[in-house]
Design a protein around this motif. Structure first.
Motif, PDB file in Angstrom:
ATOM      1  N   LEU A   1       0.684  -1.299   0.006  1.00 27.54           N
ATOM      2  CA  LEU A   1       0.174  -0.034  -0.158  1.00 27.54           C
ATOM      3  C   LEU A   1       0.758   1.269   0.141  1.00 27.54           C
ATOM      4  O   LEU A   1       0.700   2.370  -0.692  1.00 27.54           O
ATOM      5  CB  LEU A   1      -0.959   0.124   1.248  1.00 27.54           C
ATOM      6  CG  LEU A   1      -2.129  -1.072   1.175  1.00 27.54           C
ATOM      7  CD1 LEU A   1      -2.653  -1.147   2.545  1.00 27.54           C
ATOM      8  CD2 LEU A   1      -3.112  -0.647   0.420  1.00 27.54           C
ATOM      9  N   TYR A   2       1.961   1.263   0.666  1.00 27.64           N
ATOM     10  CA  TYR A   2       2.902   2.401   1.112  1.00 27.64           C
ATOM     11  C   TYR A   2       3.359   2.661  -0.461  1.00 27.64           C
ATOM     12  O   TYR A   2       3.481   4.019  -0.902  1.00 27.64           O
ATOM     13  CB  TYR A   2       4.033   2.049   1.833  1.00 27.64           C
ATOM     14  CG  TYR A   2       5.095   3.345   1.987  1.00 27.64           C
ATOM     15  CD1 TYR A   2       4.622   4.388   3.148  1.00 27.64           C
ATOM     16  CD2 TYR A   2       5.883   3.326   1.258  1.00 27.64           C
ATOM     17  CE1 TYR A   2       5.536   5.079   3.346  1.00 27.64           C
ATOM     18  CE2 TYR A   2       6.770   4.516   1.548  1.00 27.64           C
ATOM     19  CZ  TYR A   2       6.543   5.376   2.498  1.00 27.64           C
ATOM     20  OH  TYR A   2       7.299   6.577   2.783  1.00 27.64           O
ATOM     21  N   SER A   3       3.759   1.829  -1.149  1.00 29.47           N
ATOM     22  CA  SER A   3       4.356   1.841  -2.575  1.00 29.47           C
ATOM     23  C   SER A   3       3.310   2.426  -3.708  1.00 29.47           C
ATOM     24  O   SER A   3       3.681   3.339  -4.373  1.00 29.47           O
ATOM     25  CB  SER A   3       5.098   0.747  -3.186  1.00 29.47           C
ATOM     26  OG  SER A   3       4.106  -0.191  -3.368  1.00 29.47           O
ATOM     27  N   GLN A   4       1.922   2.286  -3.374  1.00 26.58           N
ATOM     28  CA  GLN A   4       0.931   2.841  -4.304  1.00 26.58           C
ATOM     29  C   GLN A   4       0.551   4.247  -3.796  1.00 26.58           C
ATOM     30  O   GLN A   4       0.421   5.204  -4.583  1.00 26.58           O
ATOM     31  CB  GLN A   4      -0.438   1.962  -4.139  1.00 26.58           C
ATOM     32  CG  GLN A   4      -0.005   0.595  -4.921  1.00 26.58           C
ATOM     33  CD  GLN A   4      -1.229  -0.307  -4.328  1.00 26.58           C
ATOM     34  OE1 GLN A   4      -2.164   0.141  -4.031  1.00 26.58           O
ATOM     35  NE2 GLN A   4      -1.013  -1.609  -4.428  1.00 26.58           N
ATOM     36  N   HIS A   5       0.561   4.398  -2.492  1.00 24.13           N
ATOM     37  CA  HIS A   5       0.029   5.709  -2.008  1.00 24.13           C
ATOM     38  C   HIS A   5       0.850   6.656  -1.189  1.00 24.13           C
ATOM     39  O   HIS A   5       0.564   7.750  -0.993  1.00 24.13           O
ATOM     40  CB  HIS A   5      -1.292   5.265  -0.644  1.00 24.13           C
ATOM     41  CG  HIS A   5      -2.433   4.395  -1.355  1.00 24.13           C
ATOM     42  ND1 HIS A   5      -3.508   5.302  -1.967  1.00 24.13           N
ATOM     43  CD2 HIS A   5      -2.498   3.091  -1.394  1.00 24.13           C
ATOM     44  CE1 HIS A   5      -4.325   4.090  -2.551  1.00 24.13           C
ATOM     45  NE2 HIS A   5      -3.658   3.111  -2.052  1.00 24.13           N
ATOM     46  N   CYS A   6       1.945   6.337  -0.694  1.00 21.71           N
ATOM     47  CA  CYS A   6       2.858   7.169  -0.160  1.00 21.71           C
ATOM     48  C   CYS A   6       4.202   7.415  -0.499  1.00 21.71           C
ATOM     49  O   CYS A   6       4.719   8.570  -0.130  1.00 21.71           O
ATOM     50  CB  CYS A   6       2.960   6.527   1.375  1.00 21.71           C
ATOM     51  SG  CYS A   6       1.559   5.812   1.974  1.00 21.71           S
ATOM     52  N   VAL A   7       4.885   6.412  -1.402  1.00 24.69           N
ATOM     53  CA  VAL A   7       6.416   6.896  -1.567  1.00 24.69           C
ATOM     54  C   VAL A   7       6.560   7.774  -2.279  1.00 24.69           C
ATOM     55  O   VAL A   7       7.590   8.434  -2.198  1.00 24.69           O
ATOM     56  CB  VAL A   7       6.812   5.493  -2.072  1.00 24.69           C
ATOM     57  CG1 VAL A   7       6.340   5.438  -3.678  1.00 24.69           C
ATOM     58  CG2 VAL A   7       8.212   5.300  -2.153  1.00 24.69           C
ATOM     59  N   ALA A   8       5.647   8.318  -3.092  1.00 18.33           N
ATOM     60  CA  ALA A   8       5.854   9.421  -4.041  1.00 18.33           C
ATOM     61  C   ALA A   8       6.225  10.649  -3.236  1.00 18.33           C
ATOM     62  O   ALA A   8       7.231  11.517  -3.603  1.00 18.33           O
ATOM     63  CB  ALA A   8       4.513   9.787  -4.940  1.00 18.33           C
ATOM     64  N   CYS A   9       5.603  10.946  -2.045  1.00 14.68           N
ATOM     65  CA  CYS A   9       6.084  12.016  -1.074  1.00 14.68           C
ATOM     66  C   CYS A   9       6.802  11.598  -0.139  1.00 14.68           C
ATOM     67  O   CYS A   9       8.071  12.195   0.264  1.00 14.68           O
ATOM     68  CB  CYS A   9       4.686  12.765  -0.594  1.00 14.68           C
ATOM     69  SG  CYS A   9       3.768  13.523  -1.838  1.00 14.68           S
TER      70      CYS A   9
END
Ligand code: HEC
Length: 137
Positions: A36-44
């Motif tokens: 989930l982190y790699s989809q929703h959070c890693v960009a920021c």
């Protein structure tokens, strides 16, 4: 010491209120949370919660904050599991950049994200999580 006793009581009360705060995350939740982190959070928030580079002066604006690290180098661990879940679901009032995920993620998925974030912390920091951080600084 009187002061320590009070913090101890607050800490115990917070444990009761916050369920698994201070407990190491279980591996299955960590693995689900990592996806989930790699989809929703890693960009920021960056790879392994390393945080975002400073906002360039050209796009700097009030409330346009850089995403802080979520590993143990910043202060995500000052928050209980419940508070972290709430931040993920509701976003943050101080900046539009931390998007609310309510409607996109379930409560269970938010908990898996918290498990992943906690997997980036050492056992010492996990033991100091939430209100207990006051004793550990
Ligand atoms: C568009 C960029 C962006 C995305 C995507 C994003 N965040 Fe954030 N996040 C931020 C910003 C900006 C802040 C607040 C920075 C500040 O207050 O200095 C923040 C704050 C937080 C905090 C509070 C940490 C603290 O120490 O108080 C948590 C927890 C958090 N984010 C988790 C997540 C998670 C988990 C995801 C993925 C579901 C996510 N964020 C997605 C930008 C983002």
């Amino acid at each position: 010491m009187k002061r320590t006793g009070l913090w101890g009581l607050l800490w115990l009360a917070s444990l009761a209120a916050n369920g698994e705060t201070g407990q190491p995350p279980d591996p299955a939740s960590v693995a689900a949370g990592e996806r989930l982190y790699s989809q929703h959070c890693v960009a920021c928030h960056g790879e392994r919660g390393a945080g975002e580079a400073p906002i360039p002066p050209t796009i700097r604006a009030p409330g346009y904050l850089a995403a802080m690290p979520l590993d143990e180098t910043s202060h995500a661990w000052h928050h209980s599991d419940e508070q972290l879940v709430e931040t993920i679901m509701e976003g943050l009032r101080r900046t539009d950049r931390m998007p609310p995920r309510k409607g996109l993620l379930s409560q269970a998925e938010a908990r898996q994200l918290v498990a992943y974030i906690k997997s980036l912390w050492s056992p010492r920091i996990i033991a100091c999580q939430g209100p207990a951080h006051m004793r550990c600084m």
